[in-house]
Design a protein around this motif. Structure first.
Motif, mmCIF file in Angstrom:
data_model
loop_
_atom_site.group_PDB
_atom_site.id
_atom_site.type_symbol
_atom_site.label_atom_id
_atom_site.label_comp_id
_atom_site.label_asym_id
_atom_site.label_seq_id
_atom_site.Cartn_x
_atom_site.Cartn_y
_atom_site.Cartn_z
ATOM 1 N N ASP A 44 0.834 -5.740 -2.524
ATOM 2 C CA ASP A 44 0.182 -6.055 -1.259
ATOM 3 C C ASP A 44 1.079 -5.742 -0.066
ATOM 4 O O ASP A 44 0.588 -5.568 1.057
ATOM 5 C CB ASP A 44 -0.188 -7.542 -1.196
ATOM 6 C CG ASP A 44 -1.158 -7.961 -2.281
ATOM 7 O OD1 ASP A 44 -2.082 -7.183 -2.578
ATOM 8 O OD2 ASP A 44 -0.981 -9.061 -2.840
ATOM 9 N N ILE A 45 2.374 -5.683 -0.304
ATOM 10 C CA ILE A 45 3.342 -5.552 0.781
ATOM 11 C C ILE A 45 3.828 -4.111 0.954
ATOM 12 O O ILE A 45 3.877 -3.586 2.070
ATOM 13 C CB ILE A 45 4.572 -6.455 0.529
ATOM 14 C CG1 ILE A 45 4.162 -7.856 0.077
ATOM 15 C CG2 ILE A 45 5.468 -6.492 1.756
ATOM 16 C CD1 ILE A 45 3.225 -8.583 1.008
ATOM 17 N N ALA A 46 4.193 -3.478 -0.145
ATOM 18 C CA ALA A 46 4.857 -2.173 -0.077
ATOM 19 C C ALA A 46 4.064 -1.101 0.677
ATOM 20 O O ALA A 46 4.645 -0.341 1.455
ATOM 21 C CB ALA A 46 5.194 -1.687 -1.492
ATOM 22 N N PRO A 47 2.725 -0.999 0.498
ATOM 23 C CA PRO A 47 1.996 0.038 1.227
ATOM 24 C C PRO A 47 2.046 -0.118 2.745
ATOM 25 O O PRO A 47 1.959 0.880 3.472
ATOM 26 C CB PRO A 47 0.560 -0.107 0.713
ATOM 27 C CG PRO A 47 0.708 -0.716 -0.647
ATOM 28 C CD PRO A 47 1.857 -1.662 -0.502
ATOM 29 N N LEU A 48 2.187 -1.340 3.231
ATOM 30 C CA LEU A 48 2.325 -1.535 4.673
ATOM 31 C C LEU A 48 3.614 -0.924 5.180
ATOM 32 O O LEU A 48 3.661 -0.342 6.272
ATOM 33 C CB LEU A 48 2.284 -3.026 5.009
ATOM 34 C CG LEU A 48 0.964 -3.736 4.746
ATOM 35 C CD1 LEU A 48 1.102 -5.225 5.057
ATOM 36 C CD2 LEU A 48 -0.154 -3.125 5.574
ATOM 37 N N VAL A 49 4.676 -1.050 4.391
ATOM 38 C CA VAL A 49 5.940 -0.418 4.753
ATOM 39 C C VAL A 49 5.786 1.100 4.711
ATOM 40 O O VAL A 49 6.303 1.814 5.580
ATOM 41 C CB VAL A 49 7.078 -0.889 3.832
ATOM 42 C CG1 VAL A 49 8.387 -0.197 4.185
ATOM 43 C CG2 VAL A 49 7.238 -2.402 3.922
ATOM 44 N N GLY A 50 5.053 1.593 3.712
ATOM 45 C CA GLY A 50 4.792 3.030 3.642
ATOM 46 C C GLY A 50 4.084 3.538 4.886
ATOM 47 O O GLY A 50 4.421 4.603 5.426
ATOM 48 N N PHE A 51 3.116 2.780 5.373
ATOM 49 C CA PHE A 51 2.419 3.163 6.597
ATOM 50 C C PHE A 51 3.371 3.164 7.790
ATOM 51 O O PHE A 51 3.402 4.120 8.585
ATOM 52 C CB PHE A 51 1.256 2.208 6.864
ATOM 53 C CG PHE A 51 0.726 2.272 8.269
ATOM 54 C CD1 PHE A 51 0.007 3.381 8.705
ATOM 55 C CD2 PHE A 51 0.964 1.230 9.158
ATOM 56 C CE1 PHE A 51 -0.458 3.447 10.020
ATOM 57 C CE2 PHE A 51 0.492 1.283 10.457
ATOM 58 C CZ PHE A 51 -0.221 2.401 10.893
#
Length: 284
Positions: A254-261
């Motif tokens: 839930d967290i990692a893709p936000l960092v990717g963005f």
């Protein structure tokens, strides 16, 4: 919040056993040729972020501080290099608190890529809890050093090597705003990192073309969370059950893709922000 955040030594997965975080679907190769440092990335949230950025093509410096985490860090590197994105990765056993360890991370990143550092993710941290009456100066120094001092001075050291379009991303916590008992130092340190994002967005924006943002998780299922006192976990259950998005604890995915963005070009107009990753636990 204990377990809501990152740590360089004790992050893990939902059942307390360390497993490899995975991405759920193919990611766009929008970070190809970029180099990223992810502190505290042998386990849990940090490992998930390293894999997320690697799946987008970035070269990754995987950082760990405890010898017991070496095997996990090496597995993350192997996973990144098996993704067929062309991404390279390297482990660095280094403390993020002292200058020697910080320089080791910088040197590894410069050797790994093309002589610059495009993405700096401050994930390493400590979330130990103590009531006000039990706080010692040693406890204060330890927690503030890793949660606040390290991001400041590692960023300072990396700054000459971050080109225009660079990204600085800090993993904060909902604890900065919730007033959870026993979190005098932790909550203060996380509130301070959100202040860093706002100040640095101004300082580094027009002058250097660098964006700076925080990702703000709620409770996340990691080894750190499950290492908490059972009474603490039990006390959090009503809050977790009331999570607006879904009645469950957060997961690394839930967290990692936000960092990717935030690391990508698509986030170019986002800076000085705190991006909630709490399932709606906090709306401010």
């Amino acid at each position: 919040m204990t377990g809501a955040n990152e740590t360089s030594t004790t992050n893990g997965n939902t059942n307390g056993h360390t497993t490899m975080p995975t991405t759920e679907s193919p990611r766009p190769l929008n970070l190809t040729g970029k180099t990223a440092i992810v502190t505290g990335s042998a386990r849990g949230i940090g490992a998930g972020i390293a894999l997320e950025l690697g799946s987008r093509g970035a070269n990754i410096v995987v950082n760990f501080t405890s010898e017991s985490s070496r095997s996990n860090a090496e597995k993350i590197v192997s996973k990144i290099e098996s993704l067929a994105t062309g991404a390279k990765a390297v482990t660095v056993h280094a403390s993020v608190v002292d200058k020697v360890g910080q320089q080791a991370l910088i040197d590894a990143a410069l050797k790994l890529g093309s002589g610059h550092i495009d993405i700096l993710v401050h994930n390493a941290g400590n979330g130990d809890d103590r009531y006000l009456t039990d706080i010692t100066e040693e406890f204060y120094d330890m927690q503030m050093d890793i949660n606040l001092k390290a991001p400041i001075f590692l960023t300072q050291l990396a700054l000459p090597h971050i080109p225009r379009g660079g990204r600085v991303i800090i993993v904060s916590s909902v604890s900065a705003r919730m007033g959870v008992p026993q979190q005098t130092v932790y909550a203060a340190s996380k509130a301070a990192t959100e202040a860093l994002a706002r100040v640095w967005a101004t300082e580094l924006g027009q002058s250097r073309g660098i964006t700076v943002n925080c990702v703000n998780p709620g409770p996340v299922a990691t080894d750190m969370y499950y290492a908490s006192d059972q009474s603490f976990i039990d006390a959090l259950k009503p809050m977790i059950d009331s999570t607006p998005a879904e009645a469950r604890i957060g997961e690394v995915r839930d967290i990692a893709p936000l960092v990717g963005f935030l690391a990508s070009e698509e986030s170019r107009w986002v800076t000085g922000s705190v991006v909630s990753a709490s399932g709606g636990l906090l709306f401010f």
